[in-house]
Design a protein around this motif. Sequence first.
Motif, PDB file in Angstrom:
ATOM      1  N   TYR A  79       0.847  -1.199   0.000  1.00 42.34           N
ATOM      2  CA  TYR A  79       0.000   0.000   0.000  1.00 42.34           C
ATOM      3  C   TYR A  79       0.881   1.247   0.000  1.00 42.34           C
ATOM      4  O   TYR A  79       1.902   1.287   0.681  1.00 42.34           O
ATOM      5  N   HIS A  80       0.452   2.268  -0.692  1.00 42.59           N
ATOM      6  CA  HIS A  80       1.068   3.591  -0.548  1.00 42.59           C
ATOM      7  C   HIS A  80       0.449   4.261   0.682  1.00 42.59           C
ATOM      8  O   HIS A  80      -0.751   4.135   0.937  1.00 42.59           O
ATOM      9  N   PRO A  81       1.247   4.988   1.477  1.00 42.47           N
ATOM     10  CA  PRO A  81       0.694   5.577   2.701  1.00 42.47           C
ATOM     11  C   PRO A  81      -0.462   6.548   2.469  1.00 42.47           C
ATOM     12  O   PRO A  81      -1.356   6.658   3.328  1.00 42.47           O
ATOM     13  N   ALA A  82      -0.497   7.236   1.333  1.00 44.55           N
ATOM     14  CA  ALA A  82      -1.621   8.137   1.069  1.00 44.55           C
ATOM     15  C   ALA A  82      -2.920   7.356   0.933  1.00 44.55           C
ATOM     16  O   ALA A  82      -3.995   7.831   1.346  1.00 44.55           O
ATOM     17  N   VAL A  83      -2.844   6.151   0.367  1.00 48.80           N
ATOM     18  CA  VAL A  83      -4.030   5.309   0.221  1.00 48.80           C
ATOM     19  C   VAL A  83      -4.441   4.735   1.581  1.00 48.80           C
ATOM     20  O   VAL A  83      -5.630   4.628   1.893  1.00 48.80           O
ATOM     21  N   VAL A  84      -3.469   4.377   2.404  1.00 44.44           N
ATOM     22  CA  VAL A  84      -3.777   3.905   3.762  1.00 44.44           C
ATOM     23  C   VAL A  84      -4.504   5.003   4.538  1.00 44.44           C
ATOM     24  O   VAL A  84      -5.479   4.730   5.261  1.00 44.44           O
ATOM     25  N   ALA A  85      -4.054   6.239   4.411  1.00 42.44           N
ATOM     26  CA  ALA A  85      -4.726   7.341   5.095  1.00 42.44           C
ATOM     27  C   ALA A  85      -6.180   7.469   4.657  1.00 42.44           C
ATOM     28  O   ALA A  85      -7.080   7.684   5.480  1.00 42.44           O
ATOM     29  N   GLN A  86      -6.429   7.328   3.360  1.00 43.08           N
ATOM     30  CA  GLN A  86      -7.807   7.417   2.857  1.00 43.08           C
ATOM     31  C   GLN A  86      -8.664   6.291   3.418  1.00 43.08           C
ATOM     32  O   GLN A  86      -9.811   6.505   3.844  1.00 43.08           O
ATOM     33  N   LYS A  87      -8.112   5.073   3.449  1.00 41.49           N
ATOM     34  CA  LYS A  87      -8.868   3.937   3.983  1.00 41.49           C
ATOM     35  C   LYS A  87      -9.177   4.149   5.461  1.00 41.49           C
ATOM     36  O   LYS A  87     -10.297   3.889   5.920  1.00 41.49           O
ATOM     37  N   ALA A  88      -8.182   4.609   6.210  1.00 37.75           N
ATOM     38  CA  ALA A  88      -8.370   4.817   7.641  1.00 37.75           C
ATOM     39  C   ALA A  88      -9.425   5.883   7.911  1.00 37.75           C
ATOM     40  O   ALA A  88     -10.270   5.729   8.807  1.00 37.75           O
ATOM     41  N   ALA A  89      -9.382   6.959   7.157  1.00 40.71           N
ATOM     42  CA  ALA A  89     -10.367   8.023   7.342  1.00 40.71           C
ATOM     43  C   ALA A  89     -11.777   7.521   7.055  1.00 40.71           C
ATOM     44  O   ALA A  89     -12.739   7.845   7.783  1.00 40.71           O
ATOM     45  N   THR A  90     -11.926   6.729   6.012  1.00 38.30           N
ATOM     46  CA  THR A  90     -13.247   6.215   5.656  1.00 38.30           C
ATOM     47  C   THR A  90     -13.794   5.286   6.728  1.00 38.30           C
ATOM     48  O   THR A  90     -14.966   5.377   7.117  1.00 38.30           O
ATOM     49  N   VAL A  91     -12.951   4.385   7.254  1.00 42.32           N
ATOM     50  CA  VAL A  91     -13.406   3.514   8.336  1.00 42.32           C
ATOM     51  C   VAL A  91     -13.697   4.332   9.588  1.00 42.32           C
ATOM     52  O   VAL A  91     -14.632   4.036  10.340  1.00 42.32           O
ATOM     53  N   GLY A  92     -12.935   5.405   9.808  1.00 40.42           N
ATOM     54  CA  GLY A  92     -13.243   6.289  10.924  1.00 40.42           C
ATOM     55  C   GLY A  92     -14.614   6.908  10.808  1.00 40.42           C
ATOM     56  O   GLY A  92     -15.352   7.022  11.791  1.00 40.42           O
ATOM     57  N   LEU A 138      -2.202  13.863   6.350  1.00 41.32           N
ATOM     58  CA  LEU A 138      -3.463  13.734   5.613  1.00 41.32           C
ATOM     59  C   LEU A 138      -4.650  13.564   6.561  1.00 41.32           C
ATOM     60  O   LEU A 138      -5.725  14.142   6.332  1.00 41.32           O
ATOM     61  N   LEU A 139      -4.478  12.794   7.625  1.00 44.10           N
ATOM     62  CA  LEU A 139      -5.571  12.623   8.583  1.00 44.10           C
ATOM     63  C   LEU A 139      -5.858  13.905   9.360  1.00 44.10           C
ATOM     64  O   LEU A 139      -6.953  14.069   9.911  1.00 44.10           O
ATOM     65  N   ASP A 140      -4.883  14.814   9.400  1.00 51.83           N
ATOM     66  CA  ASP A 140      -5.110  16.123  10.007  1.00 51.83           C
ATOM     67  C   ASP A 140      -5.774  17.102   9.043  1.00 51.83           C
ATOM     68  O   ASP A 140      -6.017  18.262   9.399  1.00 51.83           O
ATOM     69  N   GLY A 141      -6.052  16.664   7.824  1.00 47.92           N
ATOM     70  CA  GLY A 141      -6.771  17.499   6.867  1.00 47.92           C
ATOM     71  C   GLY A 141      -5.903  18.320   5.945  1.00 47.92           C
ATOM     72  O   GLY A 141      -6.410  19.156   5.187  1.00 47.92           O
ATOM     73  N   GLU A 142      -4.579  18.097   5.961  1.00 51.52           N
ATOM     74  CA  GLU A 142      -3.693  18.882   5.100  1.00 51.52           C
ATOM     75  C   GLU A 142      -3.838  18.491   3.625  1.00 51.52           C
ATOM     76  O   GLU A 142      -4.159  17.345   3.306  1.00 51.52           O
TER      77      GLU A 142
END
Length: 333
Positions: A79-92, A138-142
């Motif tokens: 996984y690329h970390p930017a994609v992991v951030a998107q997945k994590a945000a969606t599950v959040g 990314l999870l901080d909204g930047e």
Amino acid sequence: MTRFGYTLMTEQSGPKQLVGYAVDAEKVGFDFEVSSDHYFPWLDEQGHAPYAWSLLGAVAHATSRVDLMTYVTCPTVRYHPAVVAQKAATVGVLSDGRFTLGLGAGENLNEHVVGERWPAVGERHDMLEEAVEIISALLDGERLTFDGVHFRTDSAKLWDLPADPVELAVAVSGSQSISRFAPLVDHLVATEPKAELIQGWDEARAEAAGDRTPAPSRKIGQIPISWDPDVEVATRRAHEQFRWFAGGWHVNADLPTTEGFDAASQFVRPDDVAQTIPCGPDLDAVVEAVSAYWEAGFTDIALVQVGDAAQQRFLDEAAGPLLDKLRAAAPSS
């Protein structure tokens, strides 16, 4: 108060079964649920490896109370970390803020499938540090443009974020990984009940905080058990499904295939497995094994019930009484 979790082990159960177990684990009283994130099982006998993120989305909708977590996701090769951030945000969002993103440096078993080389451990930690930086921003909204040694992003931004930011946990195994990641993330993950890990983590966070009081940090561990009314059945199942566990993580991180794990564990006997995994109906023996974690300072302990065949019976018959015994024995604060 010590919290007790249930492991959704994707290596040993199919996706529909795992969602059902998640619902029942919440009903029986577990505090949180963790999911492995694998492309392969450890051994062919386990026979499963559904996609953890689809599973977590389904579990988020099927449950309402338990906290959820990856235990753990490798955000560097597959996984690329930017994609992991998107997945994590969606599950959040889907879980209404119940999700924690657990991260680690990964295993060759799951990462080799994309055809990239498997880096040495030092480079894996360098990659993980860059990944944590990207994911946190990314999870901080930047809106993030990042040009690192290992990863790049170009104007990346997450458009759907939970009301409260997803917290991060990182798997550590020694002083080097602790000093590197304790200042960067919220929580610790470890698979061995070593008090020195907890002490080192708290010291590193306190040093990074300076004059400020460091934020509370969970210390999350995991322990396999093989409950069954028949101790011989439990021992055979643990040997068949979990003999890979005997190699330790320094071995487990580098083997690339289930055949490799089978060969590496060919001389492990059922009695060897039973010495490290509580097997059978004795709940007090499970409590004794789990107590090593809270005595070391762990705040959260996830149980892995070995084997899909025993899963539903464990949840129906043993999990409730076991949780009562664990909570009676564990520290209250």
